[in-house]
Design an enzyme around this catalytic site. Structure first.
Site, short mmCIF file in Angstrom:
data_model
loop_
_atom_site.label_atom_id
_atom_site.label_comp_id
_atom_site.label_asym_id
_atom_site.label_seq_id
_atom_site.Cartn_x
_atom_site.Cartn_y
_atom_site.Cartn_z
N SER A 43 0.81 -1.22 0.00
CA SER A 43 0.00 0.00 0.00
C SER A 43 0.84 1.27 0.00
O SER A 43 0.40 2.31 -0.48
CB SER A 43 -0.96 0.01 1.19
OG SER A 43 -0.24 -0.09 2.42
N ASP A 64 -6.13 7.46 8.80
CA ASP A 64 -6.07 6.19 9.55
C ASP A 64 -4.87 6.14 10.49
O ASP A 64 -4.72 5.19 11.26
CB ASP A 64 -6.08 4.99 8.60
CG ASP A 64 -4.83 4.89 7.73
OD1 ASP A 64 -3.84 5.60 7.99
OD2 ASP A 64 -4.85 4.09 6.77
N HIS A 77 -1.13 4.92 7.30
CA HIS A 77 -0.57 5.23 5.98
C HIS A 77 -0.21 6.72 5.90
O HIS A 77 -0.84 7.55 6.55
CB HIS A 77 -1.58 4.88 4.89
CG HIS A 77 -1.87 3.42 4.80
ND1 HIS A 77 -2.95 2.85 5.45
CD2 HIS A 77 -1.22 2.41 4.17
CE1 HIS A 77 -2.94 1.54 5.22
NE2 HIS A 77 -1.92 1.25 4.45
#
Length: 340
Positions: free
Chosen positions: A75, A236, A239
């Site tokens: 990611s 979040d 990230h």
């Protein structure tokens, strides 16, 4: 045991990092497991459900065949946490690289959110179909959070680098980030996460350099910055935000450009940390890089030999991060339609 010996032994599977119930006690281990479950719930509840657009396309103008940049990994390589393709590391690097090279850059993003090192085999297979000139790999965080043995993780990473270099592709790996900066992770898990991620980064460096690639330390770069500047995180709190990805891209770009023989020596002159004694055995170089901001490690020769009594020689280098295009400028650099 020194950190250099730990890096070497982790990379070869001679020792396992982290420690289970037998090493840290059953009650403490249970606490760690609960902390991990709690952190995962908090992060997953806030993580964006959709990846940002890939940004695949051609950036910049100029003569010559486009240089192909493939982005592989998890990611962090996808850019999860931002909404615009122009805020992702792949697009930022492609747009800036086109200015340095004065040639168009074709970006191909093959990274997948949630990927672990074991998934690189499939990504490399797809990348080779694109005949990349250079590949950027960002991987490791999910291997740490799933407690995959470092020896297993780095074996897959090393295999990926060897396959790419055998095809004539230069490879730059952004090593595992410092998970000890993640706010949802409570103590004492946060301290262990920092140790595990740094051990992973060091082991990755040994494997990558021995496979013919080079690494850039992201953990020690982003760790202190992320801990003090929460704006570098997405909602979040796991990230990076657009600013966080830009910070990572800025330290990766010089290594990508240098791998293609495009980075001028002048911008690095006088930068503190560039010393003649920066050549070390790869395990020592890996241990040092895991604790130094934005350090690049690549193989080198000493006296005409690429290895000494303690293993392959490696060159440590800290480059001056350049200014990157803004997201708007990155979008303007797209020469052709950019894929979603």
């Amino acid at each position: 045991m020194t950190r250099a010996s730990i890096a070497r032994r982790l990379a070869t599977g001679a020792v396992v990092s982290g420690g289970g119930a037998g090493l840290i006690g059953a009650a403490f281990y249970a606490l760690i497991q609960e902390e991990a479950r709690s952190a995962r719930r908090k992060v997953e509840a806030r993580t964006a459900k959709d990846d940002p657009p890939s940004g695949d396309g051609v950036y910049g103008r100029g003569r010559g065949k486009p240089i192909v940049l493939a982005v592989l990994g998890d990611s962090s390589a996808v850019g999860l946490g931002v909404e615009r393709a122009s805020e992702t590391p792949g697009v930022l690097i492609a747009a800036a690289l086109s200015e340095i090279a004065e040639r168009p850059i074709r970006l191909v993003r093959l990274a997948v959110s949630g990927a672990e090192s074991v998934h690189l085999d499939e990504q490399v297979g797809r990348a080779l179909q694109e005949r990349p000139d250079v590949a950027l790999i960002m991987i490791g965080a999910n291997d740490v959070t799933t407690r995959t043995k470092p020896s297993v993780s780095v074996r897959h990473l090393g295999d990926a680098v060897r396959r790419l270099t055998a095809a004539g592709c230069e490879v730059v790996v952004g090593t595992c980030p410092d998970l000890g900066t993640i706010r949802p992770i409570g103590q004492p898990l946060r301290l262990l996460a920092r140790r595990w991620s740094r051990d992973m980064a060091a082991a990755q460096t040994v494997a990558v350099v021995e496979a013919g690639g080079r690494t850039v330390s992201l953990g020690s770069l982003l760790g202190p910055s992320f801990a003090s500047d929460r704006s570098l995180f997405s909602p979040d709190e796991f990230h990076p935000s657009a600013a966080g990805y830009a910070a990572a891209a800025a330290v990766i770009l010089p290594s990508v450009a240098d791998a293609l023989d495009l980075w001028p020596a002048m911008p690095d002159r006088g930068l503190r940390g560039l010393r003649r004694d920066s050549v070390r055995p790869v395990a020592q170089a890996a241990a040092r890089a895991a604790n130094r901001p934005g350090t690049e490690v690549q193989g080198t020769e000493v006296g005409g030999s690429d290895a000494g009594p303690r293993g392959p020689w490696a060159l440590l280098r800290r480059r001056r991060p350049p200014e990157l295009p803004t997201p708007d400028e990155a979008e303007e650099a797209a020469e052709v339609g950019v894929a979603g």
